[in-house]
Design a protein around this motif. Structure first.
Motif, PDB file in Angstrom:
ATOM      1  N   ASP A   1     -33.146 -66.212 -10.230  1.00 44.68           N
ATOM      2  CA  ASP A   1     -33.244 -65.646 -11.581  1.00 44.68           C
ATOM      3  C   ASP A   1     -33.357 -66.715 -12.652  1.00 44.68           C
ATOM      4  O   ASP A   1     -33.888 -66.465 -13.737  1.00 44.68           O
ATOM      5  CB  ASP A   1     -31.994 -64.780 -11.887  1.00 44.68           C
ATOM      6  CG  ASP A   1     -31.962 -63.524 -11.026  1.00 44.68           C
ATOM      7  OD1 ASP A   1     -30.874 -62.977 -10.817  1.00 44.68           O
ATOM      8  OD2 ASP A   1     -33.065 -63.134 -10.541  1.00 44.68           O
ATOM      9  N   ASP A   2     -32.794 -67.886 -12.359  1.00 48.56           N
ATOM     10  CA  ASP A   2     -32.944 -68.978 -13.325  1.00 48.56           C
ATOM     11  C   ASP A   2     -32.920 -70.313 -12.599  1.00 48.56           C
ATOM     12  O   ASP A   2     -32.521 -70.410 -11.434  1.00 48.56           O
ATOM     13  CB  ASP A   2     -31.880 -68.908 -14.442  1.00 48.56           C
ATOM     14  CG  ASP A   2     -30.465 -69.123 -13.926  1.00 48.56           C
ATOM     15  OD1 ASP A   2     -29.628 -68.236 -14.096  1.00 48.56           O
ATOM     16  OD2 ASP A   2     -30.210 -70.184 -13.306  1.00 48.56           O
ATOM     17  N   TYR A   3     -33.323 -71.327 -13.293  1.00 47.66           N
ATOM     18  CA  TYR A   3     -33.497 -72.660 -12.704  1.00 47.66           C
ATOM     19  C   TYR A   3     -32.218 -73.181 -12.075  1.00 47.66           C
ATOM     20  O   TYR A   3     -32.213 -73.665 -10.927  1.00 47.66           O
ATOM     21  CB  TYR A   3     -33.989 -73.626 -13.786  1.00 47.66           C
ATOM     22  CG  TYR A   3     -34.156 -75.047 -13.315  1.00 47.66           C
ATOM     23  CD1 TYR A   3     -33.221 -76.027 -13.653  1.00 47.66           C
ATOM     24  CD2 TYR A   3     -35.244 -75.410 -12.536  1.00 47.66           C
ATOM     25  CE1 TYR A   3     -33.374 -77.336 -13.224  1.00 47.66           C
ATOM     26  CE2 TYR A   3     -35.412 -76.720 -12.106  1.00 47.66           C
ATOM     27  CZ  TYR A   3     -34.469 -77.674 -12.456  1.00 47.66           C
ATOM     28  OH  TYR A   3     -34.613 -78.971 -12.021  1.00 47.66           O
TER      29      TYR A   3
ATOM     30  N   GLY B   1     -31.162 -72.050  -8.667  1.00 48.68           N
ATOM     31  CA  GLY B   1     -31.881 -72.758  -7.612  1.00 48.68           C
ATOM     32  C   GLY B   1     -31.261 -74.111  -7.325  1.00 48.68           C
ATOM     33  O   GLY B   1     -31.074 -74.500  -6.171  1.00 48.68           O
ATOM     34  N   VAL B   2     -30.868 -74.798  -8.387  1.00 55.88           N
ATOM     35  CA  VAL B   2     -30.252 -76.121  -8.213  1.00 55.88           C
ATOM     36  C   VAL B   2     -28.916 -75.997  -7.475  1.00 55.88           C
ATOM     37  O   VAL B   2     -28.598 -76.791  -6.575  1.00 55.88           O
ATOM     38  CB  VAL B   2     -30.077 -76.811  -9.585  1.00 55.88           C
ATOM     39  CG1 VAL B   2     -29.261 -78.089  -9.454  1.00 55.88           C
ATOM     40  CG2 VAL B   2     -31.445 -77.099 -10.213  1.00 55.88           C
ATOM     41  N   GLU B   3     -28.150 -74.968  -7.833  1.00 49.98           N
ATOM     42  CA  GLU B   3     -26.857 -74.745  -7.162  1.00 49.98           C
ATOM     43  C   GLU B   3     -27.068 -74.436  -5.674  1.00 49.98           C
ATOM     44  O   GLU B   3     -26.315 -74.904  -4.819  1.00 49.98           O
ATOM     45  CB  GLU B   3     -26.114 -73.608  -7.862  1.00 49.98           C
ATOM     46  CG  GLU B   3     -25.609 -73.984  -9.247  1.00 49.98           C
ATOM     47  CD  GLU B   3     -25.314 -72.762 -10.112  1.00 49.98           C
ATOM     48  OE1 GLU B   3     -25.055 -72.956 -11.320  1.00 49.98           O
ATOM     49  OE2 GLU B   3     -25.350 -71.623  -9.579  1.00 49.98           O
ATOM     50  N   PHE B   4     -28.121 -73.680  -5.389  1.00 41.56           N
ATOM     51  CA  PHE B   4     -28.451 -73.367  -3.996  1.00 41.56           C
ATOM     52  C   PHE B   4     -28.759 -74.648  -3.231  1.00 41.56           C
ATOM     53  O   PHE B   4     -28.306 -74.844  -2.103  1.00 41.56           O
ATOM     54  CB  PHE B   4     -29.641 -72.399  -3.969  1.00 41.56           C
ATOM     55  CG  PHE B   4     -30.218 -72.159  -2.603  1.00 41.56           C
ATOM     56  CD1 PHE B   4     -31.489 -72.604  -2.291  1.00 41.56           C
ATOM     57  CD2 PHE B   4     -29.499 -71.467  -1.639  1.00 41.56           C
ATOM     58  CE1 PHE B   4     -32.054 -72.372  -1.029  1.00 41.56           C
ATOM     59  CE2 PHE B   4     -30.045 -71.228  -0.375  1.00 41.56           C
ATOM     60  CZ  PHE B   4     -31.325 -71.691  -0.080  1.00 41.56           C
ATOM     61  N   VAL B   5     -29.515 -75.540  -3.858  1.00 44.02           N
ATOM     62  CA  VAL B   5     -29.873 -76.807  -3.216  1.00 44.02           C
ATOM     63  C   VAL B   5     -28.623 -77.613  -2.865  1.00 44.02           C
ATOM     64  O   VAL B   5     -28.552 -78.224  -1.786  1.00 44.02           O
ATOM     65  CB  VAL B   5     -30.819 -77.618  -4.125  1.00 44.02           C
ATOM     66  CG1 VAL B   5     -30.958 -79.054  -3.637  1.00 44.02           C
ATOM     67  CG2 VAL B   5     -32.186 -76.941  -4.200  1.00 44.02           C
TER      68      VAL B   5
ATOM     69  N   GLU C   1     -36.703 -81.212   3.829  1.00 45.07           N
ATOM     70  CA  GLU C   1     -37.308 -81.635   2.566  1.00 45.07           C
ATOM     71  C   GLU C   1     -37.165 -80.466   1.601  1.00 45.07           C
ATOM     72  O   GLU C   1     -37.343 -79.306   1.981  1.00 45.07           O
ATOM     73  CB  GLU C   1     -38.782 -81.996   2.763  1.00 45.07           C
ATOM     74  CG  GLU C   1     -38.962 -83.300   3.512  1.00 45.07           C
ATOM     75  CD  GLU C   1     -40.414 -83.762   3.541  1.00 45.07           C
ATOM     76  OE1 GLU C   1     -40.717 -84.691   4.293  1.00 45.07           O
ATOM     77  OE2 GLU C   1     -41.247 -83.170   2.828  1.00 45.07           O
ATOM     78  N   ILE C   2     -36.840 -80.777   0.349  1.00 47.30           N
ATOM     79  CA  ILE C   2     -36.560 -79.739  -0.644  1.00 47.30           C
ATOM     80  C   ILE C   2     -37.381 -80.015  -1.897  1.00 47.30           C
ATOM     81  O   ILE C   2     -37.403 -81.150  -2.387  1.00 47.30           O
ATOM     82  CB  ILE C   2     -35.052 -79.718  -1.004  1.00 47.30           C
ATOM     83  CG1 ILE C   2     -34.197 -79.495   0.241  1.00 47.30           C
ATOM     84  CG2 ILE C   2     -34.776 -78.644  -2.049  1.00 47.30           C
ATOM     85  CD1 ILE C   2     -32.703 -79.682   0.013  1.00 47.30           C
ATOM     86  N   ARG C   3     -38.085 -78.981  -2.359  1.00 48.27           N
ATOM     87  CA  ARG C   3     -38.779 -79.093  -3.642  1.00 48.27           C
ATOM     88  C   ARG C   3     -38.164 -78.084  -4.597  1.00 48.27           C
ATOM     89  O   ARG C   3     -38.146 -76.883  -4.299  1.00 48.27           O
ATOM     90  CB  ARG C   3     -40.276 -78.802  -3.492  1.00 48.27           C
ATOM     91  CG  ARG C   3     -41.061 -78.936  -4.799  1.00 48.27           C
ATOM     92  CD  ARG C   3     -42.533 -78.561  -4.637  1.00 48.27           C
ATOM     93  NE  ARG C   3     -42.689 -77.177  -4.216  1.00 48.27           N
ATOM     94  CZ  ARG C   3     -42.592 -76.144  -5.067  1.00 48.27           C
ATOM     95  NH1 ARG C   3     -42.274 -76.319  -6.347  1.00 48.27           N
ATOM     96  NH2 ARG C   3     -42.769 -74.918  -4.616  1.00 48.27           N
ATOM     97  N   VAL C   4     -37.667 -78.548  -5.723  1.00 52.32           N
ATOM     98  CA  VAL C   4     -37.056 -77.662  -6.708  1.00 52.32           C
ATOM     99  C   VAL C   4     -38.078 -77.394  -7.804  1.00 52.32           C
ATOM    100  O   VAL C   4     -38.513 -78.315  -8.493  1.00 52.32           O
ATOM    101  CB  VAL C   4     -35.792 -78.298  -7.327  1.00 52.32           C
ATOM    102  CG1 VAL C   4     -35.179 -77.352  -8.360  1.00 52.32           C
ATOM    103  CG2 VAL C   4     -34.781 -78.620  -6.234  1.00 52.32           C
ATOM    104  N   GLY C   5     -38.466 -76.109  -7.944  1.00 55.79           N
ATOM    105  CA  GLY C   5     -39.376 -75.708  -9.017  1.00 55.79           C
ATOM    106  C   GLY C   5     -38.630 -74.839 -10.018  1.00 55.79           C
ATOM    107  O   GLY C   5     -37.403 -74.649  -9.921  1.00 55.79           O
TER     108      GLY C   5
END
Ligand SMILES: C[C@H](O)[C@H](O)[C@H]1CNC2=NC(N)=NC(=O)C2=N1
Length: 91
Positions: A32-34, A37-41, A56-60
């Protein structure tokens, strides 16, 4: 060293939503928000370190792409499909 999975095993064992791309399995998660996603990473990184098998992880923006392969074996192994399921549990 783990054995490489066959094409059929990969198709059967990769969890839903994970696609095979060459020597990798790949999934893009939507958030739902950026920062979600970062917390998930962060959670993914902790699991990867516990398992000592690293994606490998790409954060968009509002999405995270994760790619798994077994570098030492040069392809997709049981470790990759197992971690894919563990990462799904961290959503
Ligand atoms: C020395 C080697 O890098 C380590 O044994 C681990 C670290 N994390 C790893 N992660 C992945 N994806 N593949 C590996 O082969 C791997 N090897």
């Amino acid at each position: 060293m783990a054995d490489l999975l066959t094409d059929d095993e990969i198709a059967r064992k990769a969890p839903d939503g994970w696609e095979r791309e060459g020597d990798e399995i790949v999934k893009t998660y939507e958030f739902d928000d950026y920062l979600k996603g970062v917390e998930f990473v962060t959670r993914v990184g902790e699991v990867a370190e516990e398992q000592f098998h690293h994606p490998e992880i790409r954060v968009g923006y509002k999405e995270v792409e994760i790619r798994l392969t077994s570098h030492e074996e040069g392809g997709i192994t049981e470790k990759d499909v197992r971690l894919a399921g563990l990462f799904d549990d961290e959503v």
